[in-house]
Design a protein around this motif. Structure first.
Motif, mmCIF file in Angstrom:
data_model
loop_
_atom_site.group_PDB
_atom_site.id
_atom_site.type_symbol
_atom_site.label_atom_id
_atom_site.label_comp_id
_atom_site.label_asym_id
_atom_site.label_seq_id
_atom_site.Cartn_x
_atom_site.Cartn_y
_atom_site.Cartn_z
ATOM 1 N N LEU A 283 0.833 -1.203 0.000
ATOM 2 C CA LEU A 283 0.000 0.000 0.000
ATOM 3 C C LEU A 283 0.873 1.261 0.000
ATOM 4 N N LEU A 284 1.953 1.245 0.770
ATOM 5 C CA LEU A 284 2.877 2.383 0.773
ATOM 6 C C LEU A 284 3.482 2.597 -0.610
ATOM 7 N N SER A 285 3.857 1.500 -1.274
ATOM 8 C CA SER A 285 4.470 1.609 -2.606
ATOM 9 C C SER A 285 3.478 2.097 -3.650
ATOM 10 N N SER A 286 2.184 2.052 -3.328
ATOM 11 C CA SER A 286 1.148 2.535 -4.242
ATOM 12 C C SER A 286 0.864 4.027 -4.065
ATOM 13 N N TRP A 287 1.523 4.644 -3.086
ATOM 14 C CA TRP A 287 1.319 6.070 -2.820
ATOM 15 C C TRP A 287 2.583 6.905 -2.971
ATOM 16 N N TYR A 288 3.725 6.329 -2.604
ATOM 17 C CA TYR A 288 4.947 7.120 -2.531
ATOM 18 C C TYR A 288 5.900 6.797 -3.672
ATOM 19 N N THR A 289 6.643 7.802 -4.109
ATOM 20 C CA THR A 289 7.615 7.636 -5.182
ATOM 21 C C THR A 289 8.840 6.881 -4.670
ATOM 22 N N CYS A 290 9.701 6.497 -5.600
ATOM 23 C CA CYS A 290 10.881 5.710 -5.234
ATOM 24 C C CYS A 290 11.749 6.418 -4.199
ATOM 25 N N LYS A 291 11.831 7.743 -4.293
ATOM 26 C CA LYS A 291 12.678 8.499 -3.379
ATOM 27 C C LYS A 291 11.931 8.959 -2.123
ATOM 28 N N GLU A 292 10.739 8.467 -1.914
ATOM 29 C CA GLU A 292 9.982 8.748 -0.696
ATOM 30 C C GLU A 292 9.697 7.480 0.097
ATOM 31 N N LEU A 293 9.827 6.338 -0.565
ATOM 32 C CA LEU A 293 9.347 5.085 0.017
ATOM 33 C C LEU A 293 10.218 4.572 1.154
ATOM 34 N N GLY A 294 11.529 4.785 1.067
ATOM 35 C CA GLY A 294 12.435 4.246 2.079
ATOM 36 C C GLY A 294 12.115 4.732 3.481
ATOM 37 N N LEU A 295 11.965 6.050 3.632
ATOM 38 C CA LEU A 295 11.694 6.637 4.949
ATOM 39 C C LEU A 295 10.353 6.165 5.491
ATOM 40 N N ARG A 296 9.327 6.134 4.636
ATOM 41 C CA ARG A 296 8.000 5.721 5.105
ATOM 42 C C ARG A 296 7.992 4.271 5.559
ATOM 43 N N THR A 297 8.668 3.412 4.801
ATOM 44 C CA THR A 297 8.726 2.005 5.185
ATOM 45 C C THR A 297 9.529 1.827 6.465
ATOM 46 N N ALA A 298 10.601 2.601 6.623
ATOM 47 C CA ALA A 298 11.425 2.517 7.835
ATOM 48 C C ALA A 298 10.615 2.897 9.067
ATOM 49 N N ILE A 299 9.756 3.905 8.932
ATOM 50 C CA ILE A 299 8.892 4.297 10.049
ATOM 51 C C ILE A 299 7.922 3.173 10.386
ATOM 52 N N LEU A 300 7.392 2.523 9.351
ATOM 53 C CA LEU A 300 6.511 1.371 9.571
ATOM 54 C C LEU A 300 7.237 0.267 10.327
ATOM 55 N N ILE A 301 8.451 -0.043 9.875
ATOM 56 C CA ILE A 301 9.222 -1.128 10.490
ATOM 57 C C ILE A 301 9.666 -0.758 11.903
ATOM 58 N N ALA A 302 9.808 0.542 12.167
ATOM 59 C CA ALA A 302 10.223 0.974 13.499
ATOM 60 C C ALA A 302 9.257 0.479 14.573
ATOM 61 N N GLY A 303 7.966 0.362 14.204
ATOM 62 C CA GLY A 303 6.995 -0.188 15.157
ATOM 63 C C GLY A 303 7.337 -1.612 15.537
ATOM 64 N N GLY A 304 7.722 -2.420 14.530
ATOM 65 C CA GLY A 304 8.165 -3.783 14.808
ATOM 66 C C GLY A 304 9.439 -3.816 15.621
ATOM 67 N N SER A 305 10.314 -2.827 15.370
ATOM 68 C CA SER A 305 11.571 -2.758 16.132
ATOM 69 C C SER A 305 11.308 -2.477 17.602
ATOM 70 N N ILE A 306 10.342 -1.608 17.862
ATOM 71 C CA ILE A 306 9.975 -1.318 19.252
ATOM 72 C C ILE A 306 9.464 -2.587 19.927
ATOM 73 N N ALA A 307 8.671 -3.356 19.167
ATOM 74 C CA ALA A 307 8.141 -4.603 19.714
ATOM 75 C C ALA A 307 9.264 -5.589 20.010
ATOM 76 N N VAL A 308 10.242 -5.662 19.095
ATOM 77 C CA VAL A 308 11.385 -6.550 19.306
ATOM 78 C C VAL A 308 12.185 -6.101 20.520
ATOM 79 N N ALA A 309 12.338 -4.768 20.628
ATOM 80 C CA ALA A 309 13.167 -4.238 21.711
ATOM 81 C C ALA A 309 12.544 -4.464 23.086
ATOM 82 N N PHE A 310 11.257 -4.185 23.201
ATOM 83 C CA PHE A 310 10.637 -4.194 24.515
ATOM 84 C C PHE A 310 9.536 -5.254 24.671
#
Length: 450
Positions: free
Chosen positions: A105-132
């Protein structure tokens, strides 16, 4: 976040009667863990294919979240091996819409040079879960035992489920659909959203009219890059199997359980922050390979240190370096979407298969940390090291293939275009209000992201 915590919680719940209350043998317990990964992997491609075909992905993802929460709650009511197996299989099916569906869904909205940051923010939620997640789970298991005459591990699933159902209900209204189907955008805004994507890669983000539901899968099967991405994701997940098992090697440092879980969480805070900054810079520069591989080499250094010493400070420091390899890996899905941007049916399947092979790597890695190999865990660390080196090699091959494709595109002629590709360029020209020849000429000049 809740699905990530669930993966951790079901292992820690074993310490609070999960296995004994359900009368599970060791083999049955291992099967309960494995069947979740297996059924999840099998559900990814059908789920992402459906998300691509529907015009209301927000409703589908929201319903899957609610369904996941209900099934998680029911897990707390299981009584035996059969009921827990059924719950774990059913739980993994709606979960397939979470990360894979959100990435598409993110790749259907954001350009190639916008997608990395948005996906990283999404994954950060999983990282918080892994961390704590381990620490939070330990708190629930330690404080809820016997409340209302209910075992603590059952409370864990009840809490997971209630929180997730609430999030799912809200997401149906908060998530957007696609640029052409989001109801709260007016006609001009929808046109602008589609135009941005068309100008980004020189083709409209659309499939050919009347395309088969299996066309995306057939196209992925014929693309060598897809196999390299699947192999890369498997190796990465295998090398990062210490994510689930980090409390195990951390326990060899000799501290109490609570301190061990807190120390196991700490190394994940820095990679989460660094990963988001790294993704931002990767988008800014339009480069992927080095933004991934640099952090993998830092992880390799950490693995070498862990292999070389049992000294407490050095081994704990090495876990920070090992965890930093995750900072680069946060760019994996953006790279897949950038390398296989069109048609969207192909992109959705490529994302799903890459995530599926990543989970297969985690499943294989869960068997690497044997008690008989403690406290050094040399075989486990060696497998992680070799896997990370393999991942680097696969990433280099993908980059080389993209460079070759970019050079080939510069010399491509209109007569060389396939029918579907020509239709997407024609649609891009229509959206931009330019001629087909101008749209094709601009597409050949567009830089590639690798």
């Amino acid at each position: 976040m809740m699905s990530s915590i669930d993966r951790i919680g079901v292992t820690l719940a074993r310490l609070k009667g999960f296995q004994s209350d359900l009368h599970l043998t060791d083999v049955q317990y291992d099967t309960v863990l494995a069947v979740t990964y297996a059924s999840y992997c099998l559900a990814l491609v059908p789920s992402n294919t459906f998300i691509h075909r529907t015009t209301r992905p927000s409703t589908y993802i929201g319903c899957c979240i609610v369904l996941w929460g209900i099934i998680s709650t029911l897990t707390g009511l299981t009584k035996d091996y059969t009921s827990i197996i059924m719950c774990r299989v059913l739980l993994s099916i709606p979960e397939a819409a979470f990360y894979a569906g959100s990435s598409y869904l993110l790749s259907s909205w954001y350009t190639c040079k916008e997608l990395g940051l948005r996906t990283a923010i999404l994954i950060a939620g999983g990282s918080i879960a892994v961390a704590f997640g381990s620490l939070w789970t330990a708190v629930v298991l330690g404080t809820m035992e016997g409340k209302l005459n209910i075992a603590a591990w059952r409370w864990l699933f009840f809490i997971e489920g209630i929180v997730t159902v609430t999030v799912g209900a809200l997401s149906m209204w908060l998530l957007p659909d696609y640029p052409h189907s989001t109801l709260w955008l007016d006609v001009e805004e929808r046109h602008l959203a589609q135009l941005r994507l068309a100008k980004d890669v020189g083709e409209a983000d659309m499939d050919s009219e009347g395309a088969s539901i299996f066309k995306g899968l057939r196209m992925v099967v014929k693309d060598a890059k897809a196999y390299l991405f699947m192999s890369l994701s498997f190796c990465l997940s295998l090398s990062m199997s210490f994510v689930v098992c980090l409390p195990t090697p951390t326990a060899t440092l000799g501290y109490s359980t609570a301190v061990t879980l807190l120390m196991a969480a700490a190394p994940w805070v820095l990679p989460m922050i660094v990963g988001v900054v790294n993704a931002w810079h990767s988008d800014l520069t339009g480069e992927r390979f080095f933004h991934l591989s640099i952090y993998w080499w830092i992880g390799i250094i950490g693995l070498v240190i862990s292999l070389s010493t049992m000294e407490t400070a050095a081994r704990y420091f090495s876990q920070y370096l090992m965890a930093l390899s995750f900072s680069g890996s946060m760019l994996m899905m953006p790279w897949v979407a950038n390398a296989i941007p069109r048609p969207p049916s192909k992109r959705s399947v490529a994302i799903a298969l890459t995530i599926g092979f990543a989970n297969a790597g985690f499943l294989a890695g869960s068997y690497m940390w044997k008690a008989s190999w403690s406290p050094q865990y040399h075989p486990s660390l060696l497998i992680c090291l070799c896997s990370l080196l393999g991942a680097t090699a696969f990433a280099f091959m993908i980059r080389s293939m993209q460079i070759w494709e970019y050079k080939r595109m510069k010399h491509l002629e209109i007569d060389d275009l396939e029918k579907d590709e020509r239709e997407r360029i024609e649609k891009a020209a229509e959206l931009e209000g330019i001629t087909f020849d101008d749209a094709f000429s601009r597409k050949r000049r567009l830089p590639n992201i690798y």
